[in-house]
Design an enzyme around this catalytic site. Structure first.
Site, PDB file in Angstrom:
ATOM      1  N   LYS A 160      13.994  -3.028 -23.533  1.00  0.00           N
ATOM      2  CA  LYS A 160      13.992  -2.744 -22.098  1.00  0.00           C
ATOM      3  C   LYS A 160      15.449  -2.476 -21.741  1.00  0.00           C
ATOM      4  CE  LYS A 160      11.494  -4.575 -18.185  1.00  0.00           C
ATOM      5  NZ  LYS A 160      10.826  -3.353 -17.781  1.00  0.00           N
TER       6      LYS A 160
HETATM    7  N1  PPE Z   1       6.189  -0.099 -19.559  1.00  0.00           N
HETATM    8  C1  PPE Z   1       7.362   0.094 -18.922  1.00  0.00           C
HETATM    9  C2  PPE Z   1       8.097   1.359 -19.134  1.00  0.00           C
HETATM   10  C3  PPE Z   1       7.843  -0.922 -18.082  1.00  0.00           C
HETATM   11  O1  PPE Z   1       9.009  -0.740 -17.456  1.00  0.00           O
HETATM   12  C4  PPE Z   1       7.090  -2.098 -17.890  1.00  0.00           C
HETATM   13  C5  PPE Z   1       7.571  -3.184 -16.969  1.00  0.00           C
HETATM   14  C6  PPE Z   1       5.871  -2.249 -18.591  1.00  0.00           C
HETATM   15  C7  PPE Z   1       5.459  -1.228 -19.428  1.00  0.00           C
HETATM   16  C8  PPE Z   1       5.049  -3.505 -18.501  1.00  0.00           C
HETATM   17  O2  PPE Z   1       5.700  -4.565 -19.147  1.00  0.00           O
HETATM   18  P1  PPE Z   1       5.454  -6.089 -18.751  1.00  0.00           P
HETATM   19  O3  PPE Z   1       6.094  -6.298 -17.417  1.00  0.00           O
HETATM   20  O4  PPE Z   1       6.099  -6.851 -19.831  1.00  0.00           O
HETATM   21  O5  PPE Z   1       3.981  -6.285 -18.679  1.00  0.00           O
HETATM   22  N2  PPE Z   1       8.298  -2.740 -15.842  1.00  0.00           N
HETATM   23  C9  PPE Z   1       9.102  -3.684 -15.110  1.00  0.00           C
HETATM   24  C10 PPE Z   1      10.096  -2.982 -14.212  1.00  0.00           C
HETATM   25  C11 PPE Z   1       9.576  -2.256 -13.038  1.00  0.00           C
HETATM   26  C12 PPE Z   1      10.727  -1.702 -12.206  1.00  0.00           C
HETATM   27  O6  PPE Z   1      10.467  -0.812 -11.353  1.00  0.00           O
HETATM   28  O7  PPE Z   1      11.859  -2.145 -12.377  1.00  0.00           O
HETATM   29  C13 PPE Z   1       8.264  -4.741 -14.417  1.00  0.00           C
HETATM   30  O8  PPE Z   1       7.057  -4.595 -14.247  1.00  0.00           O
HETATM   31  O9  PPE Z   1       8.830  -5.774 -14.059  1.00  0.00           O
END
Ligand code: PPE
Length: 311
Positions: A160
């Protein structure tokens, strides 16, 4: 959206206005940082708790390993720092953003040198529905993006990493400018990957499919949902699918810490589902959405005994 008045910075909780960083911060120039998005929820039994905090901090450590940076704080220290920051801000329920990045480093240039300075901060704010109140209740409207998820040797998809989010920002802003709530990114071969900030699930004839891990972030909500659905007796496949297969799904939903469980109403101007149910969240999605809301509030204790860390 109220922001916490306190920030945890390199081991100390300080007033937010004192947590200032230099214009020489390497990460500002080159995106050399990693972050997490975590949510804390008010618990049924009272007080607040952070959902899957350890897993998020482990992923932060992995993102920094991918960047080949040394993390100055252990997972245990970061877990403790998070609950202390929530407490200092008086939040039982909030969004939590840990971020670790190359700071004001002696060498500013693409080469940060052998042992770059890594700063770590934890921020809190209150964050409602990620794709709007209409999105979370009635379903979000999505568009296949003109931007693709970079090749796995260009973007390190298991990290990330801050710099990599420029692609997400482009996809998101394009979707909004075109009147949609979110963009879905294909990979270089034309298969679905994920949204700009969410993982993607589709259901057809009772079988649940989610895009395989190769080119997506290994979402913690995705892992939670897979475990939940299997426990509920559903077959869940990690399988590639194309946009036309997606358009013809019975149900579609997005998962993410910020997005939680967001039903999808429409993709590329095609309502999801058939007949009178077209464009309405389906039964599996609705049950998952309400059960997820219960799990994160400690109201369905058969799931994830160690998923909640009390604040
Ligand atoms: N894909 C991406 C590209 C992504 O950024 C997230 C989280 C996910 C999948 C889901 O991951 P998880 O939260 O572990 O289930 N995106 C984060 C950031 C959003 C933002 O705008 O900043 C979040 O959901 O916190």
């Amino acid at each position: 959206m109220a922001r916490g008045s306190k920030i945890w910075l390199n081991g100390k909780i300080v007033p937010a206005e004192e947590a200032r960083i230099s214009l020489f911060t390497h990460a500002l120039h080159y995106g050399t940082g990693a972050f997490e998005g975590i949510r804390a929820y008010k618990q049924k039994k009272g007080g607040g708790a952070v959902f899957r905090l350890v897993e998020h901090m482990e992923r932060l450590h992995e993102s920094l390993k991918i960047l080949n940076l040394t993390v100055p704080f252990s997972v245990e220290q970061l877990v403790k720092a998070t609950t202390e920051t929530c407490k200092a801000n008086g939040f039982d329920e909030c969004y939590i953003r840990p971020i670790a990045y190359i700071g004001d480093n002696p060498s500013l240039g693409v080469n940060p040198g052998a042992n770059p300075i890594v700063d770590v901060a934890i921020l809190n704010w209150e964050w409602g529905s990620y794709l709007g109140d209409k999105g979370i209740h009635e379903g979000a409207r999505l568009k296949i993006s003109s931007f693709i998820r970079p090749h796995v040797n260009s973007a390190m998809t298991k990290g990330k990493i801050t710099g990599q989010y420029v692609n997400s920002v482009l996809a998101k802003r394009e979707a909004i400018a075109m009147g949609y709530d979110e963009g879905l990114l294909l990979d270089a071969e034309g298969y679905l990957t994920e949204g700009s900030g969410e993982n993607l699930f589709m259901i057809k004839n009772g079988v649940v499919k989610t895009t395989p891990l190769n080119s997506i972030l290994n979402g913690i909500t995705r892992q939670t949902v897979i475990e939940y659905l299997k426990h509920q007796g559903h077959e869940v496949q990690g399988a590639r699918f194309t946009r036309d297969e997606l358009w013809c799904a019975d149900e579609i939903f997005l998962t993410g810490t910020a997005a939680e469980i967001t039903p999808v109403q429409e993709i590329d101007n095609r309502l999801i589902g058939k007949g009178a149910k077209a464009g309405k969240p389906g039964p599996i999605t609705l049950k998952l959405k309400s059960d997820y809301a219960a799990i994160v509030r400690g109201d369905l204790p058969e799931y994830g005994k160690n998923w909640l860390t009390a604040i």
